[in-house]
Design a protein around this motif. Structure first.
Motif, PDB file in Angstrom:
ATOM      1  N   GLY A  73       0.790  -1.217   0.000  1.00 36.19           N
ATOM      2  CA  GLY A  73       0.000   0.000   0.000  1.00 36.19           C
ATOM      3  C   GLY A  73       0.824   1.269   0.000  1.00 36.19           C
ATOM      4  N   VAL A  74       2.113   1.160   0.227  1.00 33.51           N
ATOM      5  CA  VAL A  74       2.979   2.332   0.348  1.00 33.51           C
ATOM      6  C   VAL A  74       3.853   2.520  -0.887  1.00 33.51           C
ATOM      7  CG1 VAL A  74       4.771   3.423   1.753  1.00 33.51           C
ATOM      8  CG2 VAL A  74       3.024   2.041   2.846  1.00 33.51           C
ATOM      9  N   PHE A 105      16.580   4.228   2.680  1.00 29.37           N
ATOM     10  CA  PHE A 105      17.617   3.440   2.014  1.00 29.37           C
ATOM     11  C   PHE A 105      18.958   3.606   2.716  1.00 29.37           C
ATOM     12  CE2 PHE A 105      21.067   2.956  -1.008  1.00 29.37           C
ATOM     13  CZ  PHE A 105      20.809   1.697  -1.515  1.00 29.37           C
ATOM     14  N   ARG A 106      19.301   4.829   3.056  1.00 25.99           N
ATOM     15  CA  ARG A 106      20.586   5.115   3.698  1.00 25.99           C
ATOM     16  C   ARG A 106      20.719   4.340   5.003  1.00 25.99           C
ATOM     17  NH1 ARG A 106      23.010   8.230   7.402  1.00 25.99           N
ATOM     18  NH2 ARG A 106      21.055   9.000   8.250  1.00 25.99           N
ATOM     19  N   LEU A 107      19.650   4.290   5.789  1.00 26.37           N
ATOM     20  CA  LEU A 107      19.701   3.620   7.085  1.00 26.37           C
ATOM     21  C   LEU A 107      19.663   2.096   6.973  1.00 26.37           C
ATOM     22  CD1 LEU A 107      17.356   5.967   9.128  1.00 26.37           C
ATOM     23  CD2 LEU A 107      19.848   5.827   9.232  1.00 26.37           C
ATOM     24  N   SER A 108      19.090   1.571   5.902  1.00 28.11           N
ATOM     25  CA  SER A 108      18.962   0.118   5.784  1.00 28.11           C
ATOM     26  C   SER A 108      19.838  -0.474   4.691  1.00 28.11           C
ATOM     27  CB  SER A 108      17.502  -0.249   5.524  1.00 28.11           C
ATOM     28  OG  SER A 108      17.061   0.324   4.320  1.00 28.11           O
ATOM     29  N   ASP A 111      10.391   3.071   5.630  1.00 28.79           N
ATOM     30  CA  ASP A 111      11.466   2.139   5.960  1.00 28.79           C
ATOM     31  C   ASP A 111      10.940   0.708   6.074  1.00 28.79           C
ATOM     32  OD1 ASP A 111      14.186   1.516   6.649  1.00 28.79           O
ATOM     33  OD2 ASP A 111      13.527   1.321   8.733  1.00 28.79           O
ATOM     34  N   ALA A 112       9.816   0.539   6.740  1.00 33.33           N
ATOM     35  CA  ALA A 112       9.236  -0.799   6.888  1.00 33.33           C
ATOM     36  C   ALA A 112       8.831  -1.360   5.531  1.00 33.33           C
ATOM     37  CB  ALA A 112       8.026  -0.743   7.824  1.00 33.33           C
ATOM     38  N   LEU A 124       9.595  -5.215   1.211  1.00 32.82           N
ATOM     39  CA  LEU A 124       9.560  -5.455  -0.226  1.00 32.82           C
ATOM     40  C   LEU A 124      10.914  -5.926  -0.747  1.00 32.82           C
ATOM     41  CD1 LEU A 124       7.350  -2.444  -1.339  1.00 32.82           C
ATOM     42  CD2 LEU A 124       6.700  -4.853  -1.257  1.00 32.82           C
ATOM     43  N   ALA A 125      12.002  -5.452  -0.153  1.00 20.71           N
ATOM     44  CA  ALA A 125      13.338  -5.891  -0.576  1.00 20.71           C
ATOM     45  C   ALA A 125      13.515  -7.383  -0.325  1.00 20.71           C
ATOM     46  CB  ALA A 125      14.411  -5.093   0.156  1.00 20.71           C
TER      47      ALA A 125
END
Length: 128
Positions: free
Chosen positions: A34-35, A75-78, A103-104, A109-110
């Motif tokens: 949904g995001v 993206f930077r944080l994960s 982030d979630a 999705l990744a």
């Protein structure tokens, strides 16, 4: 400081050319919720790279820029937890994004895309 993880976002972690974006879209591996909708392609570099495609359908310039900032920060944080894929992220929500939600969605999705990309690569290896 070589063992410490760096949380920067240098050029090496970005998709920059139209050809790179086209290659990701051509791979036809995508997942959405949904995001976000994320298209992905294995890159063989050992690290993830990010590309953004935020259209005017999302809203005005302020809202589009907010989306881009949230996506880059997520993206930077994960980046160290993401698989070695090229990602092109497209927002699906028209609401204001929050870092926690984006982030979630990116992390979830990744993981799905990593499985899909691996599954897609397996049949082609056995055909030769």
């Amino acid at each position: 400081m070589s063992d410490a993880k760096r949380y920067s976002f240098p050029k090496e972690l970005r998709l920059r050319t139209g050809a790179e974006f086209d290659a990701v879209f051509k791979a036809k591996v995508s997942a959405g919720d949904g995001v976000l909708v994320i298209h992905a392609r294995p890159n063989g570099l050992g690290h993830a790279r990010l590309g953004l495609a935020v259209s005017r359908k999302v809203g005005g310039a302020v809202r589009r820029n907010r989306w881009k900032r949230c996506l880059r920060e997520a993206f930077r944080l994960s980046q160290h937890d993401l698989p070695a894929l090229d990602f092109v992220c497209l927002p699906r929500l028209r609401d204001k994004p929050t870092l926690a939600v984006v982030d979630a969605a990116l992390r979830g999705l990744a993981r799905r895309l990593e499985k899909k990309a691996a599954k897609q690569a397996q049949p082609s290896e056995g055909r030769s």
